[in-house]
Design a protein around this motif. Structure first.
Motif, mmCIF file in Angstrom:
data_model
loop_
_atom_site.group_PDB
_atom_site.id
_atom_site.type_symbol
_atom_site.label_atom_id
_atom_site.label_comp_id
_atom_site.label_asym_id
_atom_site.label_seq_id
_atom_site.Cartn_x
_atom_site.Cartn_y
_atom_site.Cartn_z
ATOM 1 N N GLY A 58 0.805 -1.209 0.000
ATOM 2 C CA GLY A 58 0.000 0.000 0.000
ATOM 3 C C GLY A 58 0.841 1.263 0.000
ATOM 4 O O GLY A 58 1.956 1.289 0.525
ATOM 5 N N VAL A 59 0.305 2.318 -0.604
ATOM 6 C CA VAL A 59 0.995 3.600 -0.650
ATOM 7 C C VAL A 59 0.660 4.389 0.606
ATOM 8 O O VAL A 59 -0.196 4.002 1.408
ATOM 9 N N SER A 60 1.329 5.511 0.781
ATOM 10 C CA SER A 60 1.088 6.344 1.957
ATOM 11 C C SER A 60 -0.292 6.988 1.883
ATOM 12 O O SER A 60 -0.910 7.077 0.813
ATOM 13 N N THR A 61 -0.780 7.435 3.040
ATOM 14 C CA THR A 61 -2.086 8.096 3.078
ATOM 15 C C THR A 61 -2.101 9.345 2.202
ATOM 16 O O THR A 61 -3.088 9.628 1.505
ATOM 17 N N ALA A 62 -0.996 10.101 2.224
ATOM 18 C CA ALA A 62 -0.919 11.330 1.431
ATOM 19 C C ALA A 62 -1.050 11.026 -0.059
ATOM 20 O O ALA A 62 -1.811 11.690 -0.780
ATOM 21 N N LEU A 63 -0.331 10.030 -0.543
ATOM 22 C CA LEU A 63 -0.394 9.686 -1.960
ATOM 23 C C LEU A 63 -1.751 9.098 -2.322
ATOM 24 O O LEU A 63 -2.283 9.357 -3.408
ATOM 25 N N ALA A 64 -2.333 8.302 -1.422
ATOM 26 C CA ALA A 64 -3.651 7.720 -1.695
ATOM 27 C C ALA A 64 -4.707 8.812 -1.860
ATOM 28 O O ALA A 64 -5.557 8.743 -2.755
ATOM 29 N N LEU A 65 -4.663 9.848 -1.006
ATOM 30 C CA LEU A 65 -5.613 10.955 -1.133
ATOM 31 C C LEU A 65 -5.376 11.743 -2.414
ATOM 32 O O LEU A 65 -6.324 12.148 -3.097
ATOM 33 N N GLN A 78 5.003 11.565 -4.903
ATOM 34 C CA GLN A 78 5.061 10.129 -4.648
ATOM 35 C C GLN A 78 5.572 9.808 -3.255
ATOM 36 O O GLN A 78 5.058 8.906 -2.585
ATOM 37 N N TYR A 79 6.594 10.532 -2.798
ATOM 38 C CA TYR A 79 7.199 10.241 -1.506
ATOM 39 C C TYR A 79 6.735 11.184 -0.407
ATOM 40 O O TYR A 79 7.236 11.117 0.715
#
Length: 470
Positions: A113-120, A408-409
């Motif tokens: 899974g990606v980070s919450t920030a990237l998912a939003l 992305q990061y």
């Protein structure tokens, strides 16, 4: 960071709408458009004037008691009733969407899974794509799509209501002693930028909603073979709906309305672009990329770009022309190289200013000596000017390498929400401006004897982006 003329254009747009409702409808423009929008060039501070007045307006409309500080957990928000009805199916959709966000878009629940920030950020981008698409027509949004945009954006923006920063404050105790405590305060960048973005969002929706009972219409796919020869335009995007106007061309009232809308949307574009750029500047570059960048800007530029920047007595336009950019791919590659060099030069200048990195100076016996630092600052200024010109010529390019890496990061949820929201608003505004340009161009081709409707927007090459989706 400022964006010019937005507040004035909002007021001018409202006054124009009022005038158009009370006009006789004789199809004659009483004043020139340039006079109507002369105030668009005036500068306003985005953070001070526009946002503060809009927030004050909201408080006046709803009453001062509507601003509340909730109990635990602490968060600040304006109580507003949603403009849409919430159905049971909406609740299930909300559960599904937030479940995907919590899983980081990894439905297996594993470690991918990606980070919450990237998912939003991805969720906002995907929502805009599903609602607005490529926007090839100027027409009102379907009610279902409009409600979906408002409803799901409210969900995705809900974390911002709980974003606060702690600031020191003094409090008097029961015994009369004064103590220092930390009190929550609304996060500054969210408090300033989010209301402005929501206002820009509503302005674009209202612009699309106003495209009813127009003099123009759209021909479906396959209709381009009819009428006059348009083979030059068909070869690019033959499947795109083609705007059609009457044989006599658009009426003066219709042309003035389109130009008015275009200039307002252009101000929205500039505002969203300015907010997006400021947020990206605040987002940190990940250490893995920062360490990989060379300390020398010349290595990042390459020989060709370095030679262009070092040519003496050469204007920015001449440097741009010497690059001979033949495609958007070439433009994006040049932007990536320039941004990497600019970052490396700024890092070295910062280290030198702090005394961490000694800089060599030219030998005294060299003709016209110039220090390495002075040369670096000169190249930095020229590179930044060239970078801005390329970006303004190609405003619809994909994300640059550094920007994509930051997104992305990125770990800051607030930055990710503001960046994604401002980006989709900017792209939507660009699409609307280009669609207006298509209609006015079609009007000029249909009636060559009529006065040419000029549509010049600084920072946007309308003709270059006329057949490009946002």
């Amino acid at each position: 960071m400022t964006y010019n003329g937005l507040e004035s254009c909002i007021l001018n747009n409202q006054s124009y709408e009022n005038e158009s409702r009370t006009s006789r409808g004789d199809g004659r423009a009483s004043e020139s458009l340039d006079d109507d929008f002369s105030s668009c060039s005036s500068g306003k501070d985005a953070f001070g004037s526009f946002s503060s007045k809009w927030m004050t307006m909201k408080r006046d409309e709803q009453g001062s008691d509507e601003w509340e500080l909730s109990e635990t957990p602490k968060h600040f928000y304006v109580k507003e009733k949603p403009a849409y009805a919430i159905q049971f199916s909406d609740v299930e959709t909300m559960k599904e969407n937030f479940a995907k966000l919590l899983l980081g878009e990894d439905i297996t629940g594993g470690r991918k899974g990606v980070s919450t920030a990237l998912a939003l950020s991805n969720a906002i981008t995907n929502l805009a794509a599903s609602v607005f698409g490529e926007l090839w027509k100027l027409e009102p949004l379907a009610e279902e799509r409009k409600n979906k945009w408002r409803r799901e954006m409210d969900w995705l923006l809900s974390p911002t209501k709980y974003m606060v920063e702690l600031v020191p404050a003094k409090q008097c105790g029961a015994n009369g002693r004064t103590m220092e405590i930390m009190t929550p305060k609304a996060r500054a960048d969210i408090h300033i930028n989010l209301p402005a973005l929501q206002k820009l969002d509503s302005m674009l929706i209202e612009t699309l909603e106003s495209m009813v009972n127009t003099d123009f219409w759209y021909a479906e796919v396959g209709s381009r073979a009819e009428g006059r020869n348009k083979s030059a335009r068909e070869s690019k995007r033959w499947w795109i709906p083609l705007p059609q106007v009457p044989k006599t061309g658009l009426s003066d009232t219709e042309k003035k309305k389109l130009q008015c809308k275009g200039k307002v949307v252009h101000q929205v574009f500039k505002a969203a672009k300015s907010i997006n750029e400021s947020v990206l500047l605040e987002m940190p570059l990940p250490s893995i990329i920062r360490d990989a960048l060379s300390n020398y800007g010349k290595a990042n530029l390459g020989d060709d770009l370095y030679k262009v920047l070092t040519v003496e007595s050469c204007s920015v336009e001449e440097m741009f022309n010497s690059l001979n950019l033949k495609s958007e791919h070439n433009a994006l590659e040049a932007i990536n190289r320039l941004e990497a060099a600019i970052y490396a030069w700024k890092e070295r200048i910062t280290e030198q200013a702090s005394g961490k990195s000694p800089v060599r100076k030219s030998w005294s016996f060299i003709k016209d000596p110039i220090s390495e630092m002075d040369k670096m600052e000169l190249l930095l200024d020229r590179a930044e000017a060239l970078l801005q010109l390329i970006k303004s010529t190609y405003p619809n390019l994909p994300r640059t390498f550094l920007d994509a890496t930051k997104i992305q990061y990125g770990k800051d949820v607030g930055h990710s929400i503001l960046e994604a929201y401002s980006r989709v608003i900017r792209n939507l505004a660009l699409s609307i401006v280009c669609r207006i340009g298509e209609i006015l161009q079609e009007d000029t081709l249909s009636n060559p004897n009529s006065p040419v409707a000029t549509l010049c927007f600084p920072g946007i090459d309308v003709k270059r982006n006329m057949h490009s989706p946002a």
